[in-house]
Enzyme design. Structure first.
Site, PDB file in Angstrom:
ATOM      1  N   THR A 132      51.667  15.427  62.686  1.00  0.00           N
ATOM      2  CA  THR A 132      53.003  15.216  61.720  1.00  0.00           C
ATOM      3  C   THR A 132      54.082  15.927  62.207  1.00  0.00           C
ATOM      4  OG1 THR A 132      53.519  15.678  59.739  1.00  0.00           O
ATOM      5  CG2 THR A 132      51.519  16.655  60.288  1.00  0.00           C
ATOM      6  N   ASP A 133      55.246  15.768  61.877  1.00  0.00           N
ATOM      7  CA  ASP A 133      56.266  16.727  62.178  1.00  0.00           C
ATOM      8  C   ASP A 133      56.096  18.024  61.265  1.00  0.00           C
ATOM      9  OD1 ASP A 133      56.886  15.227  59.716  1.00  0.00           O
ATOM     10  OD2 ASP A 133      59.102  14.719  60.192  1.00  0.00           O
ATOM     11  N   GLU A 134      55.222  17.948  59.997  1.00  0.00           N
ATOM     12  CA  GLU A 134      55.075  18.793  59.306  1.00  0.00           C
ATOM     13  C   GLU A 134      55.021  20.306  59.577  1.00  0.00           C
ATOM     14  OE1 GLU A 134      54.262  17.781  55.069  1.00  0.00           O
ATOM     15  OE2 GLU A 134      54.517  15.485  55.532  1.00  0.00           O
ATOM     16  N   TYR A 158      48.245  21.505  53.828  1.00  0.00           N
ATOM     17  CA  TYR A 158      48.157  20.185  54.487  1.00  0.00           C
ATOM     18  C   TYR A 158      48.690  20.591  56.010  1.00  0.00           C
ATOM     19  CZ  TYR A 158      49.696  15.887  56.871  1.00  0.00           C
ATOM     20  OH  TYR A 158      49.856  15.037  57.595  1.00  0.00           O
ATOM     21  N   LYS A 162      46.907  20.806  59.826  1.00  0.00           N
ATOM     22  CA  LYS A 162      47.027  19.768  60.968  1.00  0.00           C
ATOM     23  C   LYS A 162      47.675  20.431  62.055  1.00  0.00           C
ATOM     24  CE  LYS A 162      47.383  15.787  60.998  1.00  0.00           C
ATOM     25  NZ  LYS A 162      46.452  14.659  61.614  1.00  0.00           N
ATOM     26  N   ASN A 188      55.994   8.122  57.075  1.00  0.00           N
ATOM     27  CA  ASN A 188      55.945   6.738  57.135  1.00  0.00           C
ATOM     28  C   ASN A 188      55.892   6.031  55.975  1.00  0.00           C
ATOM     29  OD1 ASN A 188      53.606   5.784  59.928  1.00  0.00           O
ATOM     30  ND2 ASN A 188      55.006   7.573  59.815  1.00  0.00           N
ATOM     31  N   VAL A 214      60.875  12.316  40.073  1.00  0.00           N
ATOM     32  CA  VAL A 214      61.666  13.141  41.347  1.00  0.00           C
ATOM     33  C   VAL A 214      61.531  14.665  41.169  1.00  0.00           C
ATOM     34  CG1 VAL A 214      63.870  13.279  42.353  1.00  0.00           C
ATOM     35  CG2 VAL A 214      63.264  11.158  41.356  1.00  0.00           C
ATOM     36  N   HIS A 292      57.927  23.644  48.455  1.00  0.00           N
ATOM     37  CA  HIS A 292      58.490  22.368  48.892  1.00  0.00           C
ATOM     38  C   HIS A 292      59.384  22.348  50.300  1.00  0.00           C
ATOM     39  CE1 HIS A 292      60.163  18.160  47.218  1.00  0.00           C
ATOM     40  NE2 HIS A 292      59.772  18.221  48.579  1.00  0.00           N
TER      41      HIS A 292
HETATM   42  P1  NAD Z   1      45.428   8.361  54.780  1.00  0.00           P
HETATM   43  O1  NAD Z   1      45.190   9.134  53.856  1.00  0.00           O
HETATM   44  O2  NAD Z   1      46.227   6.723  54.272  1.00  0.00           O
HETATM   45  O3  NAD Z   1      44.135   7.751  55.404  1.00  0.00           O
HETATM   46  C1  NAD Z   1      43.299   8.699  56.047  1.00  0.00           C
HETATM   47  C2  NAD Z   1      42.056   7.903  56.101  1.00  0.00           C
HETATM   48  O4  NAD Z   1      41.054   8.893  57.011  1.00  0.00           O
HETATM   49  C3  NAD Z   1      41.318   7.232  54.976  1.00  0.00           C
HETATM   50  O5  NAD Z   1      40.939   5.876  55.498  1.00  0.00           O
HETATM   51  C4  NAD Z   1      40.100   8.135  55.194  1.00  0.00           C
HETATM   52  O6  NAD Z   1      39.018   7.603  54.555  1.00  0.00           O
HETATM   53  C5  NAD Z   1      39.708   8.612  56.281  1.00  0.00           C
HETATM   54  N1  NAD Z   1      39.204   9.970  56.263  1.00  0.00           N
HETATM   55  C6  NAD Z   1      39.336  11.208  55.809  1.00  0.00           C
HETATM   56  N2  NAD Z   1      38.772  11.979  55.956  1.00  0.00           N
HETATM   57  C7  NAD Z   1      37.706  11.507  56.773  1.00  0.00           C
HETATM   58  C8  NAD Z   1      36.516  12.083  57.511  1.00  0.00           C
HETATM   59  N3  NAD Z   1      36.084  13.370  57.367  1.00  0.00           N
HETATM   60  N4  NAD Z   1      35.666  11.168  58.592  1.00  0.00           N
HETATM   61  C9  NAD Z   1      36.346  10.010  58.798  1.00  0.00           C
HETATM   62  N5  NAD Z   1      37.362   9.470  57.908  1.00  0.00           N
HETATM   63  C10 NAD Z   1      37.890  10.314  57.183  1.00  0.00           C
HETATM   64  O7  NAD Z   1      46.417   8.944  55.805  1.00  0.00           O
HETATM   65  P2  NAD Z   1      47.524   8.025  56.750  1.00  0.00           P
HETATM   66  O8  NAD Z   1      49.073   8.297  55.949  1.00  0.00           O
HETATM   67  O9  NAD Z   1      47.169   6.834  57.093  1.00  0.00           O
HETATM   68  O10 NAD Z   1      47.519   9.103  58.016  1.00  0.00           O
HETATM   69  C11 NAD Z   1      47.088   8.942  59.164  1.00  0.00           C
HETATM   70  C12 NAD Z   1      47.341  10.041  59.949  1.00  0.00           C
HETATM   71  O11 NAD Z   1      48.690  10.131  60.401  1.00  0.00           O
HETATM   72  C13 NAD Z   1      46.858  11.463  59.588  1.00  0.00           C
HETATM   73  O12 NAD Z   1      46.300  12.229  60.574  1.00  0.00           O
HETATM   74  C14 NAD Z   1      48.312  12.092  59.075  1.00  0.00           C
HETATM   75  O13 NAD Z   1      47.946  13.554  59.320  1.00  0.00           O
HETATM   76  C15 NAD Z   1      49.164  11.462  60.113  1.00  0.00           C
HETATM   77  N6  NAD Z   1      50.579  11.371  59.721  1.00  0.00           N
HETATM   78  C16 NAD Z   1      50.905  10.587  58.507  1.00  0.00           C
HETATM   79  C17 NAD Z   1      52.177  10.349  58.084  1.00  0.00           C
HETATM   80  C18 NAD Z   1      52.517   9.734  56.855  1.00  0.00           C
HETATM   81  O14 NAD Z   1      53.679   9.560  56.319  1.00  0.00           O
HETATM   82  N7  NAD Z   1      51.512   9.152  56.029  1.00  0.00           N
HETATM   83  C19 NAD Z   1      53.183  10.878  59.000  1.00  0.00           C
HETATM   84  C20 NAD Z   1      52.570  11.712  60.287  1.00  0.00           C
HETATM   85  C21 NAD Z   1      51.435  11.646  60.563  1.00  0.00           C
HETATM   86  P1  TYD Z   2      55.194  12.502  50.068  1.00  0.00           P
HETATM   87  O1  TYD Z   2      55.366  11.113  50.149  1.00  0.00           O
HETATM   88  O2  TYD Z   2      54.197  13.290  49.269  1.00  0.00           O
HETATM   89  O3  TYD Z   2      55.302  12.717  51.538  1.00  0.00           O
HETATM   90  P2  TYD Z   2      55.363  14.507  52.321  1.00  0.00           P
HETATM   91  O4  TYD Z   2      55.421  15.473  51.138  1.00  0.00           O
HETATM   92  O5  TYD Z   2      54.466  14.542  53.269  1.00  0.00           O
HETATM   93  O6  TYD Z   2      56.766  14.500  53.057  1.00  0.00           O
HETATM   94  O7  TYD Z   2      56.465  12.777  49.540  1.00  0.00           O
HETATM   95  C1  TYD Z   2      57.810  12.664  50.161  1.00  0.00           C
HETATM   96  C2  TYD Z   2      58.989  13.523  49.397  1.00  0.00           C
HETATM   97  O8  TYD Z   2      58.922  12.969  48.063  1.00  0.00           O
HETATM   98  C3  TYD Z   2      58.765  15.009  49.202  1.00  0.00           C
HETATM   99  O9  TYD Z   2      59.934  15.776  49.485  1.00  0.00           O
HETATM  100  C4  TYD Z   2      58.173  14.962  48.120  1.00  0.00           C
HETATM  101  C5  TYD Z   2      59.037  13.899  47.152  1.00  0.00           C
HETATM  102  N1  TYD Z   2      58.136  13.284  45.934  1.00  0.00           N
HETATM  103  C6  TYD Z   2      58.872  13.371  44.660  1.00  0.00           C
HETATM  104  O10 TYD Z   2      60.095  13.862  44.501  1.00  0.00           O
HETATM  105  N2  TYD Z   2      57.893  12.654  43.824  1.00  0.00           N
HETATM  106  C7  TYD Z   2      56.706  12.390  43.881  1.00  0.00           C
HETATM  107  O11 TYD Z   2      56.006  11.804  42.859  1.00  0.00           O
HETATM  108  C8  TYD Z   2      56.155  12.438  45.099  1.00  0.00           C
HETATM  109  C9  TYD Z   2      54.907  11.825  45.555  1.00  0.00           C
HETATM  110  C10 TYD Z   2      56.931  13.004  46.231  1.00  0.00           C
END
Ligand code: NAD
Ligand code: TYD
Length: 353
Positions: A132-134, A158, A162, A188, A214, A292
């Site tokens: 992630t970019d985080e 988190y 990562k 995403n 928010v 945050h």
């Molecule tokens: P998600 O939380 O929707 O899904 C995670 C999946 O991993 C789930 O199906 C869960 O059951 C499985 N899982 C969790 N722990 C496990 C374990 N110990 N063994 C096997 N499976 C396990 O997450 P996502 O949003 O689909 O993210 C997927 C990846 O992309 C992550 O590595 C996340 O850090 C990265 N990522 C996510 C975003 C985003 O915006 N969602 C952005 C950048 C990177």
């Molecule tokens: P989130 O979807 O949890 O992704 P991330 O924290 O990994 O960026 O949150 C996106 C942004 O939205 C983040 O700045 C936190 C904000 N947010 C709210 O303002 N209210 C909410 O209820 C949630 C879940 C997130």
């Protein structure tokens, strides 16, 4: 074939579905099915012999060894993680376990498996780590976007977990020669995202008539990428990326949270108007998230220059598709958000556990 971890989650499932739609190569999908993993998301693959689902924990070394030996994948795509910042604040232990120990376990299993491959297969094998970019921390308004050379400065449990996993992946390449690729993607959104993250949370709460929470002043900025674009970038990096390299993936869409919420309300007002007023009337300001991060922004020029990838969706087109998808799939939302789904999984898998 390829082995995907976390393929019942949001991005992993979109990746697996897209892969099997476009490529004639089987997928072993390894997922623990935490609250975030849902078999209902994979329903369209039911009966597809190219999709082999295995419920397993990536922290289980023995099972990872068995799966790699049995299926002999040419690549591992590692999506599995605990992924929600707010949950990491309330309970960081699962994040340390899965994101750090799980990645370590998977790397060790991969290294062992890779060392047994013949030379030709050894050099083409890939371990693609989805990060992630985080991990780069928080930017101020005038700062230049994150590049692959940005320093690590994770701020949440988190992102720290990562970042730790990224360091392990880097070391396994540097020390053992494992052919790794690491991607850093921005936020995403799209179909099948669990309704705890901003976009699906706002859509589902708006439709339910609930307040739209928010955080803080709503001016935190995220760089939004449609999930289909993230998946296409991963496919491109898997085929053209250089082992040991890292690639930033972004949508060139920096938007404040309040703008995201207002845009979602505008789309819902158009597609599913309320009897009176606007969904914006439901916006509620709530206390800020601790620690945050203010702004994330991605410089994705390396990916464009070296791999030739650019996103296909704009924020407007991707968000419109997403809102329409949630309007069309209330059943999926009900299924993943209710306790019934969890109970079903426990009962269903009790016999094979
Ligand atoms: P998600 O939380 O929707 O899904 C995670 C999946 O991993 C789930 O199906 C869960 O059951 C499985 N899982 C969790 N722990 C496990 C374990 N110990 N063994 C096997 N499976 C396990 O997450 P996502 O949003 O689909 O993210 C997927 C990846 O992309 C992550 O590595 C996340 O850090 C990265 N990522 C996510 C975003 C985003 O915006 N969602 C952005 C950048 C990177
Ligand atoms: P989130 O979807 O949890 O992704 P991330 O924290 O990994 O960026 O949150 C996106 C942004 O939205 C983040 O700045 C936190 C904000 N947010 C709210 O303002 N209210 C909410 O209820 C949630 C879940 C997130």
């Amino acid at each position: 074939m390829i082995l995907v971890t976390g393929g019942a989650g949001f991005i992993g499932a979109n990746f697996v579905i897209g892969w099997l739609d476009g490529v004639d190569e089987a997928v072993v999908n390894v997922d623990k099915l935490t609250y975030a993993g849902n078999l209902g998301t994979l329903r369209s693959l039911h009966g597809d012999l190219s999709h082999i689902f295995v419920r397993a924990d990536i922290c289980d070394r023995e099972t990872m060894d068995v799966l790699l030996a049995e299926y002999q994948p040419r690549a591992i795509l590692h999506f599995a993680a605990e992924s929600h910042v707010d949950r990491s604040i309330h309970g960081p232990a699962d994040f340390v376990q899965t994101n750090m120990m799980g990645t370590f376990t998977l790397l060790e299993a991969a290294r062992h498996y890779w060392s047994t491959l013949p030379d030709g297969e050894k050099s083409t094998f890939r371990f693609l780590h989805v990060s992630t970019d985080e991990v780069f921390g928080s930017l101020d308004a005038g700062d230049t976007p994150f590049s692959e050379r940005s320093l690590y400065a994770p701020n949440s449990p988190y992102s720290a977990s990562k970042a730790s996993s990224d360091h392990l992946v880097r070391a396994w390449h540097h020390t053992y020669g494992l052919p790794t690729l690491t991607t850093h993607c921005s936020n995403n959104y799209g179909p099948f995202q669990f309704p705890e993250k901003l976009v699906p949370l706002m859509i589902t709460r708006a439709l339910a008539g609930d307040p739209l929470p928010v955080y803080g002043d709503g001016k935190n900025v995220r760089d939004w990428l449609y999930v289909g674009d993230h998946c296409s970038a991963i496919r491109a990096i898997l085929s053209k990326g250089h082992p040991g390299e890292t690639y930033n993936i972004g949508g060139w869409n920096e938007v404040t949270n309040i703008e995201v919420v207002r845009t979602l309300c505008d789309l819902l007002d158009e597609l599913r108007p309320k009897r009176t007023g606007s969904y914006k009337d439901q916006i509620a300001w709530v206390p800020d998230r601790p620690g945050h991060d203010r702004r994330y922004a991605i410089d994705a020029r390396k990916l464009e220059r070296e791999i030739g990838w650019r996103p296909a969706e704009t924020f407007a087109s991707g968000l419109a598709k997403t809102v329409q998808w949630y309007l069309d799939h209330p059943h999926w939302v009900g299924e993943v958000a209710s306790g019934d789904y969890r109970k079903w999984v426990e009962t269903h898998y009790a016999k094979s556990a």
